[in-house]
Enzyme design. Structure first.
Site, short mmCIF file in Angstrom:
data_model
loop_
_atom_site.label_atom_id
_atom_site.label_comp_id
_atom_site.label_asym_id
_atom_site.label_seq_id
_atom_site.Cartn_x
_atom_site.Cartn_y
_atom_site.Cartn_z
N HIS A 12 -13.86 -21.10 -41.58
CA HIS A 12 -12.53 -21.43 -42.12
C HIS A 12 -11.44 -21.25 -41.07
O HIS A 12 -10.33 -20.79 -41.37
CB HIS A 12 -12.25 -20.66 -43.41
N HIS A 59 -6.13 -13.29 -45.55
CA HIS A 59 -5.73 -12.80 -44.23
C HIS A 59 -4.30 -12.25 -44.31
O HIS A 59 -3.37 -12.79 -43.69
CB HIS A 59 -5.82 -13.92 -43.20
N HIS A 196 -17.06 -14.66 -33.73
CA HIS A 196 -15.76 -14.78 -33.08
C HIS A 196 -15.07 -13.43 -33.03
O HIS A 196 -15.31 -12.56 -33.86
CB HIS A 196 -14.86 -15.82 -33.75
N GLU A 243 -17.07 -11.44 -41.08
CA GLU A 243 -16.83 -12.40 -42.18
C GLU A 243 -18.14 -13.02 -42.69
O GLU A 243 -18.21 -13.50 -43.82
CB GLU A 243 -15.89 -13.52 -41.71
FE LIG Z 1 -11.05 -15.52 -41.53
#
Ligand SMILES: [Fe+2]
Length: 313
Positions: A12, A59, A196, A243
């Site tokens: 996402h 977030h 990431h 995540e």
């Molecule tokens: Fe995220």
């Protein structure tokens, strides 16, 4: 009765949303990403779900460090796009499905998963970017193709839930959906990742070997994934790689054996590995979904696509 027919895993990455909103999808850098979702959008148009459950993380948009629910289920009738610092994304307000969401809340809480029930919430890129990737660009004054039940998971402040807890919540959601009396075809998204890290000395970390092994096991042997401790995600997939535990909620909500009908992986997109997978339940799920097509036709279709398409390593 309602039935979950398929699970979708999707990154996402917020920059994907910005590329859509700013008309950059045809630029070579971004076309490489978006071309990997063309077949997925075709699949979604064919599947025509009645409802989508989308597992994502907030977030610091709807929540903040003042309040961090581990699992928060959106039971509202609608969820406006959040202002993430440059105004809300130009996407439609997400319509919820309060009846099914409330049923899921009741079922899983009585199954001893202590969800937070959210009756008012905005939704950020964590949810709207995968919706764009699977449903395509939708004018902000139009409607998304189906109602959505958001499930926000804390992966921003330690401790996030374990992979095992996520998988078992998926199991409880499966049971909840299957006990809902209306004949609904449901899909479930797991979003976020893949590897990431956005800050610190390892910013920009991508581990394609780890990501591909995760996708392989997600499809064929998810029990291997539920045992992975947080520290392994951090070490191997970067700080934000955690995540990926959200994909295990999606996987837990599916049958033990699934057909992997599509996979896409490309790096990088805004310093992030983009992963995507579509898993369909076997004939049992297809049969339950057969209010639009006969089960045999759907099964034939699934079999034809069982030859997994792998796009770009
Ligand atoms: Fe995220």
């Amino acid at each position: 009765m309602a039935r979950i027919v398929a699970g979708i895993g999707s990154s996402h990455v917020p920059a994907i949303g910005a590329a859509i909103d700013n008309g950059k999808t045809e630029e070579p850098y971004w076309k490489r990403v978006f071309s990997g979702f063309e077949k997925s959008q075709e699949w979604m148009r064919e599947t025509k779900p009645d409802v989508a459950i989308i597992v994502y993380n907030d977030h610091a948009s709807a929540f903040s460090v003042d309040l961090i629910p581990t699992f928060a289920l959106g039971c509202a009738a609608e969820f406006p796009p959040a202002d993430e610092g440059w105004g809300p994304r130009p996407v439609p307000v997400v319509q919820g499905h309060p009846a099914l969401a409330s049923h899921i809340a009741q079922s899983v809480i009585l199954d001893e998963f202590d969800l937070t029930i959210v009756n008012k919430m905005t939704v950020d890129h964590g949810m709207t970017v995968p919706m764009n990737l699977l449903f395509g660009k939708v004018d902000k004054n139009a409607h998304w193709p189906c109602p959505v039940i958001p499930l926000a998971v804390n992966v921003v402040m330690y401790p996030p839930p374990t992979g095992h807890r996520c998988f078992m919540l998926g199991r409880a959601i499966k049971k909840a959906v299957e006990s809902y009396p209306d004949d609904l075809k449901v899909v479930i998204f797991g979003t976020g990742g893949l590897s990431h890290q956005i800050s610190g000395p390892r910013a920009g970390l991508i581990n394609s070997k780890w990501d591909k092994a995760f996708l392989d096991n997600l499809s064929k042997d998810p029990q291997k994934l539920v045992k992975i401790p947080h520290v392994d995600y951090m070490r191997e997939a970067g700080a934000e790689g955690i995540e990926m535990v959200m994909w295990l909620i999606m996987r837990g909500a599916l049958d033990d054996k699934v057909d992997e009908v599509y996979r896409f992986y490309t790096v990088p997109a805004s310093n992030t590995a983009v992963g995507h997978i579509i898993l369909e339940n076997h004939r049992r799920g297809a049969k339950a979904a057969g209010k639009n097509k006969p089960a045999a036709v759907k099964h034939k279709r699934a079999a034809a696509r069982a030859k997994v398409e792998r796009v770009r390593g």
